[in-house]
Write an enzyme that holds these catalytic residues in place. Structure first.
Site: not given
Ligand code: XMP
Ligand code: MG
Length: 183
Positions: A105-106, A109, A113-114, A137, A158, A165, A171
């Site tokens: 995963e990228d 946060d 999601t994970l 983060k 961000f 993106d 991207r």
């Molecule tokens: P969570 O809060 O679910 O967030 O842990 C992870 C997902 O949110 C996207 N994400 C970002 N995407 N810039 C982005 O383009 C950011 O700063 C950012 N922070 C979170 C991320 O893709 C991931 O899937």
């Molecule tokens: Mg993502």
């Protein structure tokens, strides 16, 4: 590293990680993963869209045989705040039961999601399930989740570039930037 601001219309990009720093860290992560999975095959599960550039770089540095799958989960809209809702848009192509699986995963946060993806994949009974995130983060953790492999920690704000993106833009940038609005 000094961040050279690059102004585009009403947004400002500040360099966080150069392409050289990214490549060096990806090599280190790949070496660590290759050691941990030595003698085993691995299924990489990339989370679209953000992780595709990282996954492409990482897999080419791995010294173990890999298969690649993708999932797509929607947790963010077109803005910069979480909607708190995770939806599986695209599922795996193949069964992962009994396989060694590494989610790629990228960004981690809030963990929403994970956390959701790990729960869904664990239910399919892989032999092992680990998580590799490129950027962590840390500050906004809601769902406690300790990633097994992390590229860079302490990322704030961000960020865009290297597959990541803002409203589908940026991207393609080879480096990673913090994006801020200029008013
Ligand atoms: P969570 O809060 O679910 O967030 O842990 C992870 C997902 O949110 C996207 N994400 C970002 N995407 N810039 C982005 O383009 C950011 O700063 C950012 N922070 C979170 C991320 O893709 C991931 O899937
Ligand atoms: Mg993502």
């Amino acid at each position: 590293m000094t961040g050279k601001p690059c102004v585009q219309t009403d947004t400002q990009l500040t360099l966080l990680f150069s392409r050289e720093a990214i490549a060096a860290r990806v090599r280190e992560l790949a070496a660590q993963i290759s050691r941990d999975y030595a003698g085993r095959g691995l299924v990489l599960v990339g989370v679209l869209k953000g992780a595709f550039v990282f996954l492409a770089d990482l897999m080419r540095q791995l010294q173990v045989p890999v298969e690649v799958e993708f999932v797509r989960l929607a947790s963010y809209g077109k803005g910069t705040t979480s909607t708190g809702h995770v939806r599986l848009i695209q599922d795996l192509e193949h069964d992962i039961a009994g396989r060694d699986v590494l989610i790629v995963e990228d960004m981690l946060d809030t963990g929403l999601t994970l956390h959701s993806l790990v729960q869904q994949l664990r239910a399919r009974q892989p032999a092992s399930l680990k998580v590799c995130v490129f950027l962590h983060k840390e500050t906004r953790t809601l769902h406690p989740l300790s990633p097994d492999y992390v590229g860079f920690t302490g990322v704030e704000g961000f960020v865009v570039g290297y597959g990541i993106d803002y409203a589908e833009q940026y991207r393609h940038l080879p480096d990673i930037y913090r994006i801020t609005q200029v008013t």
